[in-house]
Write a protein that holds these residues in place. Sequence first.
Motif, PDB file in Angstrom:
ATOM      1  N   GLU A  95       4.289   5.436  39.199  1.00  0.00           N
ATOM      2  CA  GLU A  95       5.462   4.775  39.780  1.00  0.00           C
ATOM      3  C   GLU A  95       5.649   5.092  41.254  1.00  0.00           C
ATOM      4  O   GLU A  95       6.373   4.379  41.952  1.00  0.00           O
ATOM      5  N   ASP A  96       4.990   6.139  41.773  1.00  0.00           N
ATOM      6  CA  ASP A  96       5.120   6.486  43.188  1.00  0.00           C
ATOM      7  C   ASP A  96       4.178   5.682  44.076  1.00  0.00           C
ATOM      8  O   ASP A  96       4.248   5.809  45.305  1.00  0.00           O
ATOM      9  N   PHE A  97       3.315   4.888  43.469  1.00  0.00           N
ATOM     10  CA  PHE A  97       2.346   4.113  44.236  1.00  0.00           C
ATOM     11  C   PHE A  97       2.778   2.658  44.330  1.00  0.00           C
ATOM     12  O   PHE A  97       3.309   2.082  43.383  1.00  0.00           O
ATOM     13  N   GLN A  98       2.544   2.068  45.491  1.00  0.00           N
ATOM     14  CA  GLN A  98       2.818   0.661  45.692  1.00  0.00           C
ATOM     15  C   GLN A  98       1.726  -0.209  45.072  1.00  0.00           C
ATOM     16  O   GLN A  98       1.961  -1.350  44.710  1.00  0.00           O
ATOM     17  N   GLN A  99       0.519   0.349  44.980  1.00  0.00           N
ATOM     18  CA  GLN A  99      -0.599  -0.331  44.334  1.00  0.00           C
ATOM     19  C   GLN A  99      -1.523   0.713  43.737  1.00  0.00           C
ATOM     20  O   GLN A  99      -1.864   1.697  44.392  1.00  0.00           O
ATOM     21  N   LEU A 100      -1.914   0.507  42.510  1.00  0.00           N
ATOM     22  CA  LEU A 100      -2.823   1.412  41.819  1.00  0.00           C
ATOM     23  C   LEU A 100      -3.806   0.578  41.018  1.00  0.00           C
ATOM     24  O   LEU A 100      -3.529   0.161  39.902  1.00  0.00           O
ATOM     25  N   GLN A 101      -4.938   0.321  41.632  1.00  0.00           N
ATOM     26  CA  GLN A 101      -5.975  -0.494  41.008  1.00  0.00           C
ATOM     27  C   GLN A 101      -7.226   0.366  40.871  1.00  0.00           C
ATOM     28  O   GLN A 101      -8.109   0.374  41.715  1.00  0.00           O
ATOM     29  N   ALA A 102      -7.268   1.129  39.803  1.00  0.00           N
ATOM     30  CA  ALA A 102      -8.382   2.037  39.561  1.00  0.00           C
ATOM     31  C   ALA A 102      -8.441   2.361  38.084  1.00  0.00           C
ATOM     32  O   ALA A 102      -7.407   2.488  37.421  1.00  0.00           O
ATOM     33  N   GLN A 103      -9.646   2.523  37.589  1.00  0.00           N
ATOM     34  CA  GLN A 103      -9.815   2.833  36.182  1.00  0.00           C
ATOM     35  C   GLN A 103      -9.696   4.329  35.947  1.00  0.00           C
ATOM     36  O   GLN A 103      -9.977   5.143  36.830  1.00  0.00           O
ATOM     37  N   GLU A 104      -9.271   4.696  34.776  1.00  0.00           N
ATOM     38  CA  GLU A 104      -9.147   6.101  34.432  1.00  0.00           C
ATOM     39  C   GLU A 104     -10.517   6.751  34.406  1.00  0.00           C
ATOM     40  O   GLU A 104     -11.464   6.237  33.810  1.00  0.00           O
ATOM     41  N   GLY A 105     -10.641   7.866  35.082  1.00  0.00           N
ATOM     42  CA  GLY A 105     -11.918   8.564  35.181  1.00  0.00           C
ATOM     43  C   GLY A 105     -12.571   8.445  36.533  1.00  0.00           C
ATOM     44  O   GLY A 105     -13.505   9.183  36.837  1.00  0.00           O
ATOM     45  N   ALA A 106     -12.101   7.537  37.365  1.00  0.00           N
ATOM     46  CA  ALA A 106     -12.661   7.400  38.709  1.00  0.00           C
ATOM     47  C   ALA A 106     -12.237   8.589  39.559  1.00  0.00           C
ATOM     48  O   ALA A 106     -11.082   9.017  39.522  1.00  0.00           O
ATOM     49  N   ALA A 107     -13.162   9.140  40.345  1.00  0.00           N
ATOM     50  CA  ALA A 107     -12.859  10.318  41.162  1.00  0.00           C
ATOM     51  C   ALA A 107     -13.840  10.400  42.320  1.00  0.00           C
ATOM     52  O   ALA A 107     -15.009  10.026  42.194  1.00  0.00           O
ATOM     53  N   ILE A 108     -13.363  10.907  43.448  1.00  0.00           N
ATOM     54  CA  ILE A 108     -14.198  11.143  44.622  1.00  0.00           C
ATOM     55  C   ILE A 108     -13.794  12.472  45.238  1.00  0.00           C
ATOM     56  O   ILE A 108     -12.670  12.935  45.076  1.00  0.00           O
ATOM     57  N   THR A 109     -14.735  13.088  45.952  1.00  0.00           N
ATOM     58  CA  THR A 109     -14.485  14.335  46.661  1.00  0.00           C
ATOM     59  C   THR A 109     -14.824  14.126  48.131  1.00  0.00           C
ATOM     60  O   THR A 109     -15.914  13.669  48.459  1.00  0.00           O
ATOM     61  N   PHE A 110     -13.876  14.455  49.016  1.00  0.00           N
ATOM     62  CA  PHE A 110     -14.064  14.202  50.443  1.00  0.00           C
ATOM     63  C   PHE A 110     -13.437  15.348  51.231  1.00  0.00           C
ATOM     64  O   PHE A 110     -12.747  16.219  50.675  1.00  0.00           O
ATOM     65  N   CYS A 111     -13.643  15.341  52.547  1.00  0.00           N
ATOM     66  CA  CYS A 111     -13.130  16.398  53.417  1.00  0.00           C
ATOM     67  C   CYS A 111     -11.626  16.236  53.612  1.00  0.00           C
ATOM     68  O   CYS A 111     -11.132  15.133  53.835  1.00  0.00           O
ATOM     69  N   LEU A 112     -10.920  17.353  53.539  1.00  0.00           N
ATOM     70  CA  LEU A 112      -9.460  17.326  53.626  1.00  0.00           C
ATOM     71  C   LEU A 112      -8.963  17.312  55.066  1.00  0.00           C
ATOM     72  O   LEU A 112      -7.900  16.763  55.345  1.00  0.00           O
ATOM     73  N   LYS A 113      -9.712  17.879  55.992  1.00  0.00           N
ATOM     74  CA  LYS A 113      -9.250  17.985  57.368  1.00  0.00           C
ATOM     75  C   LYS A 113      -8.983  16.611  57.983  1.00  0.00           C
ATOM     76  O   LYS A 113      -7.930  16.372  58.573  1.00  0.00           O
ATOM     77  N   GLU A 114      -9.951  15.699  57.854  1.00  0.00           N
ATOM     78  CA  GLU A 114      -9.786  14.368  58.421  1.00  0.00           C
ATOM     79  C   GLU A 114      -8.686  13.589  57.712  1.00  0.00           C
ATOM     80  O   GLU A 114      -7.943  12.825  58.337  1.00  0.00           O
ATOM     81  N   PHE A 115      -8.582  13.795  56.398  1.00  0.00           N
ATOM     82  CA  PHE A 115      -7.544  13.113  55.626  1.00  0.00           C
ATOM     83  C   PHE A 115      -6.153  13.547  56.083  1.00  0.00           C
ATOM     84  O   PHE A 115      -5.238  12.728  56.202  1.00  0.00           O
ATOM     85  N   ARG A 116      -5.996  14.834  56.354  1.00  0.00           N
ATOM     86  CA  ARG A 116      -4.704  15.332  56.835  1.00  0.00           C
ATOM     87  C   ARG A 116      -4.362  14.744  58.208  1.00  0.00           C
ATOM     88  O   ARG A 116      -3.196  14.493  58.519  1.00  0.00           O
ATOM     89  N   GLY A 117      -5.373  14.540  59.044  1.00  0.00           N
ATOM     90  CA  GLY A 117      -5.112  13.964  60.353  1.00  0.00           C
ATOM     91  C   GLY A 117      -4.529  12.569  60.267  1.00  0.00           C
ATOM     92  O   GLY A 117      -3.562  12.241  60.973  1.00  0.00           O
TER      93      GLY A 117
END
Length: 385
Positions: free
Chosen positions: A202-224
């Motif tokens: 309910e906190d998302f304006q759009q959620l189009q993803a299947q259960e089980g989908a996951a990715i791992t990425f760098c946090l520093k750039e995401f925080r920027g």
Amino acid sequence: MKCLVTGGNVKVLGKAVHSLSRIGEELYLEPLEDGLSLRTVNSSRSAYACFLFAPLFFQQYQAAAPGQEALRCKILMKSFLAAFRSLAMVEKSVEKCCISLNGRSSRLVVQLHCRYGVRKTHNLSFQDCESLQAIFDPALCSHVLRAPARVLGEAVLPFPPALAEVTLGIGCGRRVILRSYQEEEADSSVRAMVTEMSIGEEDFQQLQAQEGAAITFCLKEFRGLLSFAESANLSLSIHFDAPGRPAIFAVKDILLDGHFVLATMSESDLHSPAPHRLVPPLQAHSTPHLDDFANDDIDSYMIAMETTVDSEGSRAGPSIPLSPGLRPPCSPGPYSEDNDAEPSTEPGTPPPKKFRSLFFGSILAPAHSPPGPSPVLAEDSEGEG
């Protein structure tokens, strides 16, 4: 090129520069008819960021003088960042900012008009460069998340500042999970603390993803990018596919458009024990070949490559020519077909970390690649071996 920024937009521009400084050490500035483009890419070509400020963002905008072509330039990020070093000072005292590009003097002039008639002028030297452009299409990604930046900013707040990577996935009940990613050492018996945050659908304006989908990425750039989106009160969209494919983070407004393209870890490296897995593994049919991202038109002079990073350092990638302005700081060594094979590992050692890296080339005239690997200049001495 000449543009004038006034009011609160000066702080927005400064915040965008701060976000770009988290990725690259060089800033590519290109005046376009659609607006002013600020781009950067990191040294490993695994992260790319671009902000496009529309002409309406400026009180005055002129891409080029009549009858002349627009100039493109590359400057040091820290030099341009110095003009907006203190965002608090910019917000309190700066009334307008004038940016002009003079090709004759090879100077980029940033002039801040402050209160009480004070003017601060930064004369920055630059280099002519070719256009830096990444090829990506968010519409091709099968998973899309969009939420106010404030929601995602509060979710990453508990993560320690030193954390390098974070895993984002869809858990049970279509809840979005953010969990700290820690590489497990083979000889370590002490398990590191894992931080996990859960956000309801309910906190998302759009959620189009299947259960089980996951990715791992760098946090520093995401925080920027999150910091910029929060200050501008914008929503953040996340477009991603299978692990190992680049993830696209986007913010969009009538006055600006921002995209961050970040590499993600391949699925073969996510070897955590079953009780500690974030979500069930992806189905086999949903995992594309590693070469799928390299099927773009070759005329764009951009490919995706796979870079293997082991405990001893990064392995050199293909020696594809780059323009002088886009050449990595270290020249890669000879690349042979043997490098395509998986690196051998000793039993009991963790697998090497793989990132899907973006290899950026010029969209203008390409350089010519040498016909073969570099010749051996000297043979091994008889005493060696």
